[in-house]
Design a protein around this motif. Sequence first.
Motif, PDB file in Angstrom:
ATOM      1  N   THR A  57      20.587  39.952  40.591  1.00 14.05           N
ATOM      2  CA  THR A  57      20.809  40.086  38.896  1.00 14.05           C
ATOM      3  C   THR A  57      22.173  40.126  38.505  1.00 14.05           C
ATOM      4  OG1 THR A  57      20.777  41.513  38.017  1.00 14.05           O
ATOM      5  CG2 THR A  57      18.470  39.798  38.069  1.00 14.05           C
ATOM      6  N   ILE A  58      23.334  40.586  39.535  1.00  7.75           N
ATOM      7  CA  ILE A  58      24.619  40.937  38.711  1.00  7.75           C
ATOM      8  C   ILE A  58      25.257  41.197  39.646  1.00  7.75           C
ATOM      9  CG2 ILE A  58      26.071  42.279  37.974  1.00  7.75           C
ATOM     10  CD1 ILE A  58      24.173  41.558  35.807  1.00  7.75           C
ATOM     11  N   SER A  59      26.317  40.480  39.763  1.00  6.76           N
ATOM     12  CA  SER A  59      27.541  40.142  40.949  1.00  6.76           C
ATOM     13  C   SER A  59      29.000  40.864  40.283  1.00  6.76           C
ATOM     14  CB  SER A  59      27.882  38.681  41.309  1.00  6.76           C
ATOM     15  OG  SER A  59      29.032  38.006  40.842  1.00  6.76           O
TER      16      SER A  59
ATOM     17  N   MET B 129      38.405  45.520  33.188  1.00  6.68           N
ATOM     18  CA  MET B 129      39.796  45.495  33.675  1.00  6.68           C
ATOM     19  C   MET B 129      39.839  44.167  34.282  1.00  6.68           C
ATOM     20  SD  MET B 129      39.894  48.650  35.001  1.00  6.68           S
ATOM     21  CE  MET B 129      41.617  49.624  34.068  1.00  6.68           C
ATOM     22  N   PRO B 130      40.957  43.666  33.459  1.00 12.30           N
ATOM     23  CA  PRO B 130      41.100  42.273  35.175  1.00 12.30           C
ATOM     24  C   PRO B 130      41.443  42.705  36.208  1.00 12.30           C
ATOM     25  CG  PRO B 130      42.865  42.722  33.487  1.00 12.30           C
ATOM     26  CD  PRO B 130      41.647  44.047  33.283  1.00 12.30           C
ATOM     27  N   LEU B 131      41.380  42.207  36.698  1.00 11.28           N
ATOM     28  CA  LEU B 131      41.390  42.084  38.475  1.00 11.28           C
ATOM     29  C   LEU B 131      42.465  41.146  39.392  1.00 11.28           C
ATOM     30  CD1 LEU B 131      38.179  42.507  39.619  1.00 11.28           C
ATOM     31  CD2 LEU B 131      39.379  43.960  39.057  1.00 11.28           C
TER      32      LEU B 131
ATOM     33  N   MET C  92      40.800  52.584  38.100  1.00 16.53           N
ATOM     34  CA  MET C  92      39.709  52.652  36.826  1.00 16.53           C
ATOM     35  C   MET C  92      41.370  53.338  35.750  1.00 16.53           C
ATOM     36  SD  MET C  92      37.017  52.205  38.393  1.00 16.53           S
ATOM     37  CE  MET C  92      35.827  52.481  37.387  1.00 16.53           C
ATOM     38  N   ARG C  93      40.488  53.800  34.322  1.00 13.10           N
ATOM     39  CA  ARG C  93      41.150  54.107  33.661  1.00 13.10           C
ATOM     40  C   ARG C  93      41.544  55.173  33.304  1.00 13.10           C
ATOM     41  NH1 ARG C  93      38.126  50.258  30.884  1.00 13.10           N
ATOM     42  NH2 ARG C  93      39.510  47.623  30.342  1.00 13.10           N
ATOM     43  N   GLU C  94      41.344  56.471  34.234  1.00 17.98           N
ATOM     44  CA  GLU C  94      41.746  57.737  34.057  1.00 17.98           C
ATOM     45  C   GLU C  94      42.796  57.664  35.391  1.00 17.98           C
ATOM     46  OE1 GLU C  94      38.633  57.237  33.703  1.00 17.98           O
ATOM     47  OE2 GLU C  94      38.273  58.533  32.421  1.00 17.98           O
TER      48      GLU C  94
ATOM     49  N   ALA D 115      35.757  44.483  52.965  1.00 19.52           N
ATOM     50  CA  ALA D 115      35.656  43.052  52.788  1.00 19.52           C
ATOM     51  C   ALA D 115      36.056  43.116  51.250  1.00 19.52           C
ATOM     52  CB  ALA D 115      34.510  42.387  53.350  1.00 19.52           C
ATOM     53  N   LEU D 116      35.034  43.358  50.437  1.00 18.98           N
ATOM     54  CA  LEU D 116      35.877  43.479  48.922  1.00 18.98           C
ATOM     55  C   LEU D 116      37.122  43.841  48.821  1.00 18.98           C
ATOM     56  CD1 LEU D 116      32.777  44.564  47.163  1.00 18.98           C
ATOM     57  CD2 LEU D 116      33.542  42.649  46.897  1.00 18.98           C
ATOM     58  N   ALA D 117      37.546  44.636  49.183  1.00 14.04           N
ATOM     59  CA  ALA D 117      38.960  45.189  49.087  1.00 14.04           C
ATOM     60  C   ALA D 117      39.937  43.910  49.616  1.00 14.04           C
ATOM     61  CB  ALA D 117      39.374  46.527  49.721  1.00 14.04           C
TER      62      ALA D 117
END
Length: 230
Positions: free
Chosen positions: A80-82, A113-115, A125-127, A184-186
């Motif tokens: 359900t979530i992309s 976060m914006p990408l 990531m925030r840390e 691929a996502l990267a």
Amino acid sequence: MKNTKPYLWCLLAIALGTLYACQHEPILPDPNEIDDAPYALVVPAGFPMPDIPPDNALTNVRVAMGKLLFFDPILSRDATISCASCHFPDRAFSDTIAISPGVEQRLGVRNAMPLFNVAYHPNLMREGGVPTLEMQVLAPISDHFEMDFNLVDAAERLAQDPNYADLSQRAYGRPPDPYVITRALAAFERVLLSGNSAYDRYNNGQSNALSPQALQRQRIIPIVRLRPLS
Ligand code: HEC
């Protein structure tokens, strides 16, 4: 109103509705029309070329596969979530609400976060604990509050899909395993470059891009150029 023509209002409403829907529909690549040529990355004026890992050189088919995956809920446990459920392309790949729901409407504790320009981030990531975009993919897929799945099961699911199986072979010469999903996502995320904001234009010499008030309030200091403008 005297001359109200209800059907005209209806037509207008349909036209506006269609326009709105179109604006929010991502334009996804057609797997049959993608070649495996190197991807022509357009780097904004004044920006350096981002570092691209040698095992994930940008090609059209890699970026296209990453884009399809980014918008596909197939990577979440209940499909359900992309990635785009939280990182909206028309919202700087962020969201307008504080906490974006993941599977089963679960709420985490942080803002998406914006990408854009994430290709330049040395730590993610925030840390800042994640050193590459490839590794970062593991986080949302396995996070209980986000996609609550895992890369091995996701890979099995993708292998059943003839489009992804074919794209994966063309992009990386192997089936859609965790190596391929993360790369691929990267690859897709690395091409999300943005360099035409008022601040960028000001930095590139357009002195009226920022109003005097903005300059005064923000105390804009031009960035130190890493490379001269070509
Ligand atoms: C349920 C919402 C949600 C989903 C789904 C989601 N993200 Fe995120 N994303 C976040 C949040 C929240 C953060 C900030 C996390 C943190 O700092 O701990 C984040 C951070 C990131 C970052 C770090 C950016 C930076 O500048 O450091 C990247 C990259 C990213 N997400 C990519 C993805 C990808 C790729 C997917 C799909 C595989 C995805 N996200 C799915 C909410 C989401």
